[in-house]
Design a protein around this motif. Structure first.
Motif, PDB file in Angstrom:
ATOM      1  N   TYR B 219      43.045  22.992  32.581  1.00  0.00           N
ATOM      2  CA  TYR B 219      42.497  22.087  33.588  1.00  0.00           C
ATOM      3  C   TYR B 219      43.475  21.811  34.722  1.00  0.00           C
ATOM      4  N   PHE B 220      44.718  22.217  34.534  1.00  0.00           N
ATOM      5  CA  PHE B 220      45.740  21.986  35.565  1.00  0.00           C
ATOM      6  C   PHE B 220      46.176  23.322  36.163  1.00  0.00           C
ATOM      7  N   ALA B 221      46.684  23.235  37.391  1.00  0.00           N
ATOM      8  CA  ALA B 221      47.039  24.453  38.105  1.00  0.00           C
ATOM      9  C   ALA B 221      48.078  25.261  37.327  1.00  0.00           C
ATOM     10  N   HIS B 222      47.839  26.562  37.227  1.00  0.00           N
ATOM     11  CA  HIS B 222      48.756  27.467  36.547  1.00  0.00           C
ATOM     12  C   HIS B 222      48.516  28.875  37.086  1.00  0.00           C
ATOM     13  N   GLU B 223      49.503  29.736  36.881  1.00  0.00           N
ATOM     14  CA  GLU B 223      49.336  31.123  37.320  1.00  0.00           C
ATOM     15  C   GLU B 223      48.529  31.883  36.289  1.00  0.00           C
ATOM     16  N   ARG B 224      47.549  32.666  36.766  1.00  0.00           N
ATOM     17  CA  ARG B 224      46.649  33.327  35.826  1.00  0.00           C
ATOM     18  C   ARG B 224      46.193  34.653  36.431  1.00  0.00           C
ATOM     19  N   GLU B 225      45.986  35.624  35.565  1.00  0.00           N
ATOM     20  CA  GLU B 225      45.468  36.912  36.037  1.00  0.00           C
ATOM     21  C   GLU B 225      43.955  36.817  36.104  1.00  0.00           C
ATOM     22  N   VAL B 226      43.449  36.910  37.316  1.00  0.00           N
ATOM     23  CA  VAL B 226      42.011  36.757  37.530  1.00  0.00           C
ATOM     24  C   VAL B 226      41.495  37.890  38.410  1.00  0.00           C
ATOM     25  N   PHE B 227      40.171  38.040  38.384  1.00  0.00           N
ATOM     26  CA  PHE B 227      39.558  39.003  39.295  1.00  0.00           C
ATOM     27  C   PHE B 227      38.283  38.367  39.841  1.00  0.00           C
ATOM     28  N   GLN B 228      37.804  38.914  40.939  1.00  0.00           N
ATOM     29  CA  GLN B 228      36.688  38.284  41.623  1.00  0.00           C
ATOM     30  C   GLN B 228      35.364  38.929  41.232  1.00  0.00           C
ATOM     31  N   ARG B 229      34.382  38.101  40.854  1.00  0.00           N
ATOM     32  CA  ARG B 229      33.024  38.582  40.588  1.00  0.00           C
ATOM     33  C   ARG B 229      32.054  37.476  40.976  1.00  0.00           C
ATOM     34  N   SER B 230      30.978  37.834  41.652  1.00  0.00           N
ATOM     35  CA  SER B 230      29.969  36.856  42.110  1.00  0.00           C
ATOM     36  C   SER B 230      30.630  35.673  42.795  1.00  0.00           C
ATOM     37  N   ASN B 231      31.635  35.952  43.604  1.00  0.00           N
ATOM     38  CA  ASN B 231      32.287  34.893  44.369  1.00  0.00           C
ATOM     39  C   ASN B 231      33.043  33.882  43.492  1.00  0.00           C
ATOM     40  N   MET B 232      33.432  34.308  42.301  1.00  0.00           N
ATOM     41  CA  MET B 232      34.197  33.406  41.435  1.00  0.00           C
ATOM     42  C   MET B 232      35.421  34.133  40.893  1.00  0.00           C
ATOM     43  N   TRP B 233      36.462  33.362  40.568  1.00  0.00           N
ATOM     44  CA  TRP B 233      37.642  33.932  39.926  1.00  0.00           C
ATOM     45  C   TRP B 233      37.458  33.870  38.418  1.00  0.00           C
ATOM     46  N   LEU B 234      37.318  35.018  37.794  1.00  0.00           N
ATOM     47  CA  LEU B 234      37.153  35.061  36.343  1.00  0.00           C
ATOM     48  C   LEU B 234      38.434  35.565  35.688  1.00  0.00           C
ATOM     49  N   THR B 235      38.649  35.080  34.457  1.00  0.00           N
ATOM     50  CA  THR B 235      39.826  35.504  33.711  1.00  0.00           C
ATOM     51  C   THR B 235      39.588  36.882  33.094  1.00  0.00           C
ATOM     52  N   ALA B 236      40.557  37.763  33.270  1.00  0.00           N
ATOM     53  CA  ALA B 236      40.453  39.079  32.651  1.00  0.00           C
ATOM     54  C   ALA B 236      40.532  38.933  31.138  1.00  0.00           C
ATOM     55  N   GLY B 237      39.786  39.760  30.420  1.00  0.00           N
ATOM     56  CA  GLY B 237      39.855  39.647  28.977  1.00  0.00           C
ATOM     57  C   GLY B 237      38.944  40.637  28.278  1.00  0.00           C
ATOM     58  N   GLU B 238      39.001  40.606  26.977  1.00  0.00           N
ATOM     59  CA  GLU B 238      38.239  41.561  26.173  1.00  0.00           C
ATOM     60  C   GLU B 238      36.743  41.351  26.287  1.00  0.00           C
ATOM     61  N   TRP B 239      36.326  40.198  26.811  1.00  0.00           N
ATOM     62  CA  TRP B 239      34.900  39.922  26.902  1.00  0.00           C
ATOM     63  C   TRP B 239      34.185  40.855  27.869  1.00  0.00           C
ATOM     64  N   GLY B 240      34.931  41.568  28.734  1.00  0.00           N
ATOM     65  CA  GLY B 240      34.208  42.526  29.568  1.00  0.00           C
ATOM     66  C   GLY B 240      34.590  42.504  31.039  1.00  0.00           C
ATOM     67  N   GLY B 241      35.760  42.054  31.328  1.00  0.00           N
ATOM     68  CA  GLY B 241      36.179  42.118  32.711  1.00  0.00           C
ATOM     69  C   GLY B 241      37.655  42.411  32.792  1.00  0.00           C
ATOM     70  N   PRO B 242      38.140  43.023  33.835  1.00  0.00           N
ATOM     71  CA  PRO B 242      37.356  43.488  34.985  1.00  0.00           C
ATOM     72  C   PRO B 242      36.691  44.845  34.733  1.00  0.00           C
ATOM     73  N   LYS B 243      35.663  45.104  35.514  1.00  0.00           N
ATOM     74  CA  LYS B 243      35.029  46.421  35.460  1.00  0.00           C
ATOM     75  C   LYS B 243      35.593  47.278  36.578  1.00  0.00           C
ATOM     76  N   ASP B 244      35.075  48.512  36.677  1.00  0.00           N
ATOM     77  CA  ASP B 244      35.544  49.398  37.742  1.00  0.00           C
ATOM     78  C   ASP B 244      35.323  48.734  39.094  1.00  0.00           C
ATOM     79  N   GLY B 245      36.311  48.832  39.920  1.00  0.00           N
ATOM     80  CA  GLY B 245      36.164  48.287  41.264  1.00  0.00           C
ATOM     81  C   GLY B 245      36.592  46.836  41.369  1.00  0.00           C
ATOM     82  N   GLU B 246      36.812  46.181  40.236  1.00  0.00           N
ATOM     83  CA  GLU B 246      37.290  44.801  40.260  1.00  0.00           C
ATOM     84  C   GLU B 246      38.786  44.822  39.975  1.00  0.00           C
ATOM     85  N   THR B 247      39.540  44.183  40.855  1.00  0.00           N
ATOM     86  CA  THR B 247      40.996  44.244  40.689  1.00  0.00           C
ATOM     87  C   THR B 247      41.567  42.905  40.250  1.00  0.00           C
TER      88      THR B 247
END
Lengths: 451, 312
Positions: B219-247
């Protein structure tokens, strides 16, 4: 990208924490602009956020509308959007630097009475809207009567669509005078009339440049400053016992606390109290205010009372000061508003919930039904249907400590429940009311009608 | 301005005036105690998110010094943030509570539920939730839902009756009058209870600050590896992101809501303290859900439709 941007006069944390809460309800008929007023209040107080407004703009545009339809902010259900109707009460939230607001947004459709009763039951203030072109109509009188019946402490008459009557002071003054006379006679304690145009934004949040003859507050200013009554001096103290707290742990082997929300007045440590309906008397040994020991607590604080003597107290009991105990009775006389689709009939077996106590009861008589339009009485209607207001006599299976609704909105109120399917049938207010067969008006008493 | 009759001399400076947080707290505690007094088997939905954390805090206060007379239930999507699960388990342990878990992953493994093409598991929670309610015979289910979250929720009652299929019928809602909540229900039915109905996101944060409630770090600001999808920053992970073309990139972010990783976005933020978070929320021009939830954007009535099916 989702980032937090452009602070618009951000409030300090101290400011945000120092606010009080005002609950209010809106009442208006179908075309008098209530949705626009609510939309305007939310929008101009900057309570509508960008993504919500974008959604409204998107839908409005897809329907071919030029401007965003602010009513879409409040029509939350699929059926409401599809049919353009409003079903039931919705609750909305906004805040200014001075106050937090809970708005009971009551629709103005056929089910108006029960919806307004629902919204008004917890409201400190009601906004009654009228169309300046139409003035006080039957519906307006109905709204005033419901506000009076529910004893909403403050009523605002918002004379809307002033832009369509050339912002004339005379139009406003005539409506305000007629409404004030009518509502005062019903016993509404405080009435504030404000000329507005919800569509143009006059006197809703910002003062109108079109009505310099008006020197009063805007709707929002009034909502921010109206005193919420905390006058506990003459209130009867009441604590409906919700739950008995008994930890039975090594740390607290003997703790026995009676938990509840103080419904009226205040309690002090050392005070003599009586437990109803048993009538046993003891003293307050301590008050726990959610983890803090205090000497005094008041409505609407949720507390736990500790008593000096180990007497039998359980959920459903009412703790009161010994010097100020209400009578207990099995015979309840009340003004009710019927809120269910199935009718209430003489002989109906029901459950009655009063405070934390639910008892079996039977409807013994329905002496009269009130017509809100002209306040006329129909004797012995035989039944009450949805939205009817009437007098009812009920016999309860057990004695109940009842206050008059005039003395306590909380401990003078009850609901009737259908034991078969659990439906909430009826909202009840104990004691006399203007629906009494022969209401007595005391000219010297500014309470007016005696509820 | 026309004012008649008596006007109370009392104002908000009265010693008896409650602050809005005290008023909301008192109301929520009243709701918890009503449920404890009237129901046999209540349960609190607890996800480790801020609303359920505040609910639990209020419940602990409502029954202190006794233990809360409820168990907890978490619907685990299988894509939860590890920090949140750690917080959940630590909290359960600390208060000596019992936690029920309904697992979406179990249902997928058994072939009862099928993974959606978009990988979002939020809508899949409904079946495990409602089946758990039935099998454990819970008759009251506390949820942290707030009416300010979404306009279908603005119509929700504090006590919301659900049928034997856990369905919500907005047309069949009971009017709620005064503070007289009606919890009557037939066998098989249950009542969803929302003690935070009248709270806003800001109230929740102010209350957390006032009470010094501990939260998961995300809930507090921290550095995190994220990628952009549907205009949101999602956390990379085994659940299925990022896909091809998402950095993936490293950004300074925090979460406003906590849910399934596949549909809960982070916001850019440098708010590392409660005061900074509160200042940020107060100035934000986006709602919590608009900013961070993909599932509510699926259609105009996404929340209403899910609630009708039994979602919280």
């Amino acid at each position: 990208m989702t980032s937090t941007t452009e602070p618009t006069e951000p409030l300090s944390v101290e400011q945000l924490s120092a606010t009080t809460l005002l609950r209010f309800a809106t009442a208006g008929s179908v075309d008098d602009g209530k949705s626009t007023l609510v939309g305007r209040l939310l929008h101009d107080s900057k309570s509508v956020l960008t993504d919500q407004l974008e959604a409204v703009e998107r839908v409005s545009a897809s329907r071919g509308q030029d401007a965003p339809d602010l009513a879409l902010l409040t029509d939350g259900l699929r059926a409401e959007r599809e049919q353009g109707i409003t079903i039931d009460v919705a609750y909305r939230y906004f805040a200014t630097a001075r106050r937090r607001f809970i708005l009971a947004d009551t629709p103005g459709h056929v089910q108006y009475t029960r919806n307004m009763v629902t919204g008004a039951s917890t409201a400190d203030l009601a906004v009654v809207l009228v169309d300046a072109r139409n003035g006080v109509i039957e519906q307006t009188r109905r709204h005033a009567a419901v506000a009076a019946l529910l004893r909403v402490p403050h009523v605002v008459l918002a004379v809307n669509k002033m832009d369509l009557v050339e912002y004339k002071e005379s139009v406003f003054a005539a409506i305000a005078e007629e409404f004030t006379a009518y509502a005062s006679e019903l016993g509404v304690p405080e009435i504030t009339a404000i000329p507005i145009s919800a569509l143009a934004g006059d006197n809703v949040v910002d003062a109108s440049a079109n009505m310099d003859w008006y020197g009063g507050p805007t709707v929002l200013e009034h909502l921010e400053t109206v005193p919420v009554s905390h006058d506990l001096g003459h209130c009867h103290a009441r604590l409906p016992v919700q739950y008995v707290i008994r930890p039975q742990t090594a740390e607290h082997p003997d703790y026995r606390g009676y938990a509840g929300q103080i419904a009226a007045g205040s309690f002090r440590v050392g005070e003599s109290v009586t437990v109803l309906p048993s009538g046993r008397t003891t003293k307050v040994a301590g008050i726990d205010l959610l983890g803090k020991q205090v000497d005094v607590a008041w409505t609407p604080q949720s507390v736990t009372l500790l008593l000096e003597d180990d007497i039998d107290v359980s959920r459903g009991d009412l703790i009161v000061p010994s010097k100020d105990a209400p009578p207990t009775t099995q015979d309840v006389e009340a003004t009710v508003c019927h809120v269910a689709d199935q009718p209430l009939t003489v002989g109906h077996r029901v459950l009655l919930k009063h405070g934390t106590r639910t008892v079996k009861a039977i409807v013994k008589d329905i002496p009269s039904r009130l017509t809100l339009d002209d306040l006329s009485l129909h004797p012995h209607p035989g039944q009450l249907v949805a939205n009817d207001i009437g007098r009812v006599k009920i016999r309860a299976a057990e004695p109940l400590p009842l206050d008059s609704y005039a003395d306590s909105r909380r401990t003078g109120a009850f609901i009737l429940i259908d034991p078969a399917d659990g439906t909430t049938l009826t909202a009840g207010m104990v004691g006399e009311s203007f629906a009494a067969p022969q209401p007595v008006k005391d000219e010297g008493d500014d309470d007016g009608w005696d509820f | 301005m026309t004012t008649v009759a008596s006007v109370s001399e009392e104002t908000d400076s009265s010693p008896y005036a409650l602050s809005h947080l005290d008023a909301l707290e008192s109301e929520a505690v009243h709701i918890f105690r009503e449920v404890a007094g009237e129901f046999e088997r209540p349960v609190i939905l607890f996800s480790g998110g801020k609303d359920s954390i505040v609910m639990l805090h209020l419940a602990l206060k409502a029954f202190a010094p006794a233990a809360i007379p409820f168990t907890l239930l978490h619907v685990d999507t299988g894509h939860n943030f590890p920090e949140v699960l750690e917080y959940r388990d630590r909290t359960v342990e600390k208060h000596g509570l019992r936690l029920h878990i309904a697992s979406v992953q179990d249902y997928i493994d058994r072939g009862v539920l099928r993974e959606r093409p978009d990988g979002t598991r939020n809508p899949l929670q409904t079946v495990p939730l409602t089946e758990k309610i039935q099998s454990e015979r819970f008759d009251a289910v506390f949820g942290g839902g707030r009416r300010d979250e979404e306009k279908a929720r603005a119509k929700e009652r504090v006590f919301s009756l659900r049928d034997e299929f856990s369905q919500w019928d907005p047309r069949r809602q009971r009017p709620e009058l005064w503070q007289l909540y009606n919890g009557r229900h037939a066998p098989g039915e249950h009542v969803r209870v929302f003690p935070l109905s009248n709270w806003t996101e800001l109230d929740v944060w102010q209350y957390i600050a006032r009470e010094g409630i501990e939260l998961p770090d995300i809930y507090f600001a921290h550095e995190r590896e994220v990628f952009q999808r549907s205009n949101m920053w999602l956390t990379a992970g085994e659940w299925g992101g990022p896909k091809d073309g998402e950095t993936v990139e490293k950004r300074l972010v925090r979460y406003r809501t906590v849910g399934d990783m596949s549909c809960t976005g982070a916001v850019d933020s440098d708010a590392t303290t409660l005061d900074a978070v509160i200042a940020e929320i107060a100035a934000s021009r986006l709602t919590e859900r608009g900013a961070t939830r993909a599932d509510d954007k699926m259609s105009e009535a996404a929340m209403e439709d899910r609630k009708r099916e039994g979602y919280f």
